[in-house]
Design an enzyme around this catalytic site. Structure first.
Site, PDB file in Angstrom:
ATOM      1  N   CYS A 109       0.960  -9.534 -15.132  1.00 31.60           N
ATOM      2  CA  CYS A 109       1.472 -10.819 -14.626  1.00 31.60           C
ATOM      3  C   CYS A 109       2.140 -10.690 -13.265  1.00 31.60           C
ATOM      4  CB  CYS A 109       2.451 -11.425 -15.627  1.00 31.60           C
ATOM      5  SG  CYS A 109       1.751 -11.646 -17.242  1.00 31.60           S
ATOM      6  N   HIS A 243       8.045 -16.341 -12.352  1.00 35.91           N
ATOM      7  CA  HIS A 243       6.924 -16.260 -13.292  1.00 35.91           C
ATOM      8  C   HIS A 243       7.152 -17.224 -14.459  1.00 35.91           C
ATOM      9  CE1 HIS A 243       3.670 -14.992 -15.657  1.00 35.91           C
ATOM     10  NE2 HIS A 243       4.329 -14.192 -16.462  1.00 35.91           N
ATOM     11  N   ASN A 273       1.561 -19.796 -19.875  1.00 36.71           N
ATOM     12  CA  ASN A 273       1.638 -18.597 -19.035  1.00 36.71           C
ATOM     13  C   ASN A 273       0.214 -18.189 -18.644  1.00 36.71           C
ATOM     14  OD1 ASN A 273       1.840 -15.970 -18.089  1.00 36.71           O
ATOM     15  ND2 ASN A 273       3.166 -15.247 -19.737  1.00 36.71           N
TER      16      ASN A 273
HETATM   17  N1  COA Z   1       5.339 -21.476 -34.209  1.00 37.83           N
HETATM   18  C1  COA Z   1       6.263 -21.438 -35.184  1.00 37.83           C
HETATM   19  N2  COA Z   1       6.980 -20.349 -35.470  1.00 37.83           N
HETATM   20  C2  COA Z   1       6.756 -19.263 -34.719  1.00 37.83           C
HETATM   21  C3  COA Z   1       5.815 -19.228 -33.691  1.00 37.83           C
HETATM   22  C4  COA Z   1       5.088 -20.397 -33.456  1.00 37.83           C
HETATM   23  N3  COA Z   1       4.151 -20.472 -32.486  1.00 37.83           N
HETATM   24  N4  COA Z   1       5.820 -18.003 -33.116  1.00 37.83           N
HETATM   25  C5  COA Z   1       6.755 -17.283 -33.765  1.00 37.83           C
HETATM   26  N5  COA Z   1       7.310 -18.033 -34.742  1.00 37.83           N
HETATM   27  C6  COA Z   1       8.341 -17.659 -35.697  1.00 37.83           C
HETATM   28  C7  COA Z   1       8.371 -16.173 -35.947  1.00 37.83           C
HETATM   29  O1  COA Z   1       7.392 -15.834 -36.908  1.00 37.83           O
HETATM   30  C8  COA Z   1       9.767 -15.992 -36.462  1.00 37.83           C
HETATM   31  O2  COA Z   1       9.808 -16.381 -37.817  1.00 37.83           O
HETATM   32  P1  COA Z   1      10.691 -15.547 -38.881  1.00 37.83           P
HETATM   33  O3  COA Z   1      12.101 -15.698 -38.374  1.00 37.83           O
HETATM   34  O4  COA Z   1      10.391 -16.247 -40.136  1.00 37.83           O
HETATM   35  O5  COA Z   1      10.193 -14.151 -38.768  1.00 37.83           O
HETATM   36  C9  COA Z   1      10.571 -17.032 -35.664  1.00 37.83           C
HETATM   37  O6  COA Z   1       9.614 -17.956 -35.142  1.00 37.83           O
HETATM   38  C10 COA Z   1      11.346 -16.446 -34.511  1.00 37.83           C
HETATM   39  O7  COA Z   1      10.486 -15.560 -33.823  1.00 37.83           O
HETATM   40  P2  COA Z   1      10.971 -14.806 -32.540  1.00 37.83           P
HETATM   41  O8  COA Z   1       9.897 -13.897 -32.065  1.00 37.83           O
HETATM   42  O9  COA Z   1      12.322 -14.252 -32.793  1.00 37.83           O
HETATM   43  O10 COA Z   1      11.120 -16.048 -31.543  1.00 37.83           O
HETATM   44  P3  COA Z   1      11.713 -16.083 -30.115  1.00 37.83           P
HETATM   45  O11 COA Z   1      12.778 -17.064 -30.038  1.00 37.83           O
HETATM   46  O12 COA Z   1      11.982 -14.706 -29.551  1.00 37.83           O
HETATM   47  O13 COA Z   1      10.487 -16.684 -29.287  1.00 37.83           O
HETATM   48  C11 COA Z   1       8.785 -15.921 -27.775  1.00 37.83           C
HETATM   49  C12 COA Z   1       9.263 -15.954 -29.216  1.00 37.83           C
HETATM   50  C13 COA Z   1       7.501 -15.107 -27.710  1.00 37.83           C
HETATM   51  C14 COA Z   1       8.488 -17.356 -27.349  1.00 37.83           C
HETATM   52  C15 COA Z   1       9.881 -15.322 -26.856  1.00 37.83           C
HETATM   53  O14 COA Z   1      10.375 -14.131 -27.424  1.00 37.83           O
HETATM   54  C16 COA Z   1       9.380 -15.019 -25.484  1.00 37.83           C
HETATM   55  O15 COA Z   1       9.025 -15.917 -24.733  1.00 37.83           O
HETATM   56  N6  COA Z   1       9.406 -13.755 -25.063  1.00 37.83           N
HETATM   57  C17 COA Z   1       8.985 -13.373 -23.742  1.00 37.83           C
HETATM   58  C18 COA Z   1       7.509 -13.446 -23.652  1.00 37.83           C
HETATM   59  C19 COA Z   1       7.003 -13.239 -22.269  1.00 37.83           C
HETATM   60  O16 COA Z   1       7.709 -13.388 -21.321  1.00 37.83           O
HETATM   61  N7  COA Z   1       5.740 -12.899 -22.203  1.00 37.83           N
HETATM   62  C20 COA Z   1       5.058 -12.791 -20.973  1.00 37.83           C
HETATM   63  C21 COA Z   1       5.100 -11.474 -20.397  1.00 37.83           C
HETATM   64  S1  COA Z   1       4.293 -11.567 -18.898  1.00 37.83           S
END
Ligand code: COA
Length: 317
Positions: A109, A243, A273
Site C-alpha cells: 500500500c 492512506h 482500501n
Molecule cells: N462484520 C461484523 N463483524 C466483524 C467483521 C465484519 N465485517 N469483521 C470482524 N468482525 C468481528 C470479529 O470477528 C470480532 O468478533 P469477536 O469479538 O466475536 O471475535 C469483532 O468483530 C472485533 O474484531 P476486531 O478484529 O477486534 O475488530 P477491529 O475493531 O480491530 O476492526 C479492522 C477490524 C480490520 C477493521 C481494524 O483492525 C483495522 O482496520 N485494522 C487495520 C487494517 C489496515 O489498516 N489494513 C490495511 C493495511 S494497508
C-alpha cells in the site's frame, strides 16, 4: 527535484454496498461503517488492471498536455498485475503507445510514495525528464470473499500521475520493518515436482489490530520527523493526505495533531482500501474538485505490508 503536472483515475463500474456484502457474509452496514468508515467499494467485473490503468494514464497525460511519446519512463506500483510477467507497466505502455523503459514495483500500500522517490531519483540523475507513475490494484481477486475480516475492507482501481522536474517535493522518507506474519499474501508454488513444501493459492491474511497499531504509530512518527526536518508546525500543513485503510486510523492521527477535520480528506467511504491507489486517487479527486491550490502544503503518507511506510511533503506548484 520534481512536481506533479497531471493526474488521472479510473475505478470499475460495479459498486458494491455494505448491504450487498451482508447478503453473503455474516456482517452488516452498521459494523462496517462504524469500525472502518467504508460504505461502498468498486470491484472489477469485466475490467482488467490494464484497462483501468490505460484510462487513468490517458487522463493524466491529457491533464499534463502531453502525449505518450513525451514519456521517458513508466513506473507502476501494483501487488499483482494482470500477468506476473510481463509487467503491468509494459502492458500499459503497449496500449497508450509509449516505447520507453517500463517496470513494476511492489511496496504494497506504500507503493505511491516509493514510486515518487524512484521517479525523483531518475529525474535528479538526468536519466529521465518525464515519468508516468501508475498505481493499480485489483484487491477483489486477492481477498477471501468468505472472510468477513478482510473482504469488506478492499476495492479495485487505478490512478496515474505525470512527474517532471520541479520544486514541489520538499521532503520524502521511506521505511520498511521486516515483519511478514501480520499482513501477507502468499504466492502458490505451482506444480514443480521438486518443491518440498507445497503452497496452494491462498488469500490476503491480516491481523487487523496489529496493523492498526503499526499504522497509528508509524504515521504519527513520520509526521513528527517530517515537520521537524522542515521546521514547520502541524498547523502549517494544509492537507494530510493519508492512506485510506480505516477512517478510525485517520481520526486518531487527526485528534493527536489537534487539527481540523477539513485538513484530512477521505474517500474510504466510497472506495474502501485500494492499497497503493488510495492516496493518488484521493489527490486526483482533490485536484478535480479544485481543493488543491498553488502553494498548498500537503503531507502525504502511506503504510502497508512489509511492513512498509513512507511519507513526503509537497508544496503544490
Ligand atoms: N462484520 C461484523 N463483524 C466483524 C467483521 C465484519 N465485517 N469483521 C470482524 N468482525 C468481528 C470479529 O470477528 C470480532 O468478533 P469477536 O469479538 O466475536 O471475535 C469483532 O468483530 C472485533 O474484531 P476486531 O478484529 O477486534 O475488530 P477491529 O475493531 O480491530 O476492526 C479492522 C477490524 C480490520 C477493521 C481494524 O483492525 C483495522 O482496520 N485494522 C487495520 C487494517 C489496515 O489498516 N489494513 C490495511 C493495511 S494497508
Amino acid at each position: 527535484m520534481i512536481k506533479i503536472i497531471g493526474m488521472g483515475k479510473s475505478v470499475p463500474q460495479k459498486c458494491v454496498t455494505n448491504d450487498e456484502l451482508a447478503g453473503f457474509l455474516d456482517t452488516d452496514d452498521e459494523w462496517i461503517t462504524t469500525r472502518t468508515g467504508i460504505k461502498t467499494r468498486y470491484v472489477c467485473t469485466d475490467e482488467s488492471l490494464t484497462s483501468l490503468s490505460v484510462e487513468a494514464s490517458n487522463q493524466a497525460l491529457q491533464n499534463a498536455n502531453l502525449s505518450a511519446e513525451n514519456i521517458d519512463m513508466i513506473i507502476c506500483s501494483t501487488l499483482c498485475g494482470d500477468y506476473l510477467t510481463p509487467s503491468l507497466a509494459c502492458a500499459v505502455a503497449g496500449q497508450i503507445g509509449a516505447s520507453c523503459p517500463a517496470f513494476d514495483i511492489n511496496a504494497a500500500c506504500t507503493g505511491f510514495v516509493y514510486t515518487l522517490d524512484i521517479a525523483s531519483a531518475y529525474i535528479k540523475s538526468g536519466k529521465a525528464q518525464t515519468i508516468l507513475i501508475i498505481c493499480a490494484e485489483m484487491m477483489s481477486t486477492q481477498a477471501d470473499w468468505n472472510d468477513r475480516n478482510t473482504a469488506v475492507l478492499f476495492g479495485d482501481g487505478a490512478a496515474a500521475c505525470v512527474i517532471t522536474a520541479g520544486d514541489a517535493l520538499k521532503y520524502l522518507s521511506l521505511s520498511a520493518i521486516p515483519e511478514i506474519t501480520i499482513l501477507n499474501l502468499p504466492s502458490d508454488t505451482g506444480n514443480s515436482p521438486f518443491i518440498k513444501s507445497k503452497r496452494e493459492k491462498s488469500y490476503l491474511y491480516m491481523h487487523g489490530q496489529e496493523v492498526f497499531k503499526f499504522a497509528v504509530n508509524i504515521v504519527g512518527k513520520d509526521i513528527s520527523k517530517a515537520l521537524e526536518a522542515l521546521g514547520i508546525s502541524s498547523a502549517q500543513i494544509d492537507y494530510y493526505v493519508l492512506h485510506q485503510a480505516n477512517k478510525r486510523i485517520i481520526d486518531s492521527i487527526r485528534v493527536k495533531l489537534q487539527q481540523p477535520e477539513e485538513k484530512f480528506p477521505v474517500n474510504i467511504n466510497k472506495y474502501g482500501n485500494i492499497s497503493s491507489v488510495s492516496v493518488p486517487l484521493l489527490l486526483c479527486e482533490m485536484l478535480d474538485e479544485g481543493k488543491i491550490k498553488k502553494g498548498d502544503k500537503l503531507f502525504i503518507s502511506a503504510f502497508g505490508a512489509g511492513l512498509t511506510a513512507g511519507c513526503c511533503i509537497l508544496i503544490w506548484e
